[in-house]
Scaffold this active site. Structure first.
Site, PDB file in Angstrom:
ATOM      1  NE  ARG A  21     -92.575  12.161 -57.109  1.00  0.00           N
ATOM      2  CZ  ARG A  21     -92.791  13.310 -57.335  1.00  0.00           C
ATOM      3  NH1 ARG A  21     -93.520  13.671 -58.501  1.00  0.00           N
ATOM      4  NH2 ARG A  21     -91.990  14.172 -56.778  1.00  0.00           N
ATOM      5  CG  ASN A  39     -95.225  12.162 -55.013  1.00  0.00           C
ATOM      6  OD1 ASN A  39     -95.001  11.215 -54.680  1.00  0.00           O
ATOM      7  ND2 ASN A  39     -94.701  13.422 -55.017  1.00  0.00           N
TER       8      ASN A  39
END
Length: 94
Positions: A21, A39
């Site tokens: 990320r 996520n």
């Protein structure tokens, strides 16, 4: 100027706990894209990329590799027609 587009991507494989990320935020911001990354509870990562079509396509191609520790199995891409935030950020898990 390239035509603007927005794509929602689901990235599967070893993509959580490997800096995916944060890497995505860096890569998307460097391209000047808008959107977010988060996520998902199933172990995948979901990302929205919006901006000039050529830069979005380039970002999606980069997602197939990801950061060094990631092992990307698949990137599923679909059109996105909802609201897109300005800038690019990591958001809460889904």
């Amino acid at each position: 100027m390239a035509e603007a587009t927005a794509k929602l991507c689901r990235i599967t494989g070893t993509v959580q706990g490997v800096w995916y990320r944060a890497w995505t935020v860096e890569q998307a911001a460097a391209r000047g894209l808008n959107g977010w990354v988060r996520n998902r509870l199933d172990g995948s990562v979901e990302a929205l990329f919006a901006g000039p079509e050529d830069l979005v396509i380039d970002m999606i191609a980069a997602c197939s590799q990801g950061p060094k520790a990631a092992r990307v199995a698949n990137v599923v891409v679909e059109e996105f027609a909802g609201d897109v935030p300005q800038g690019f950020a990591q958001t809460s898990d889904a």
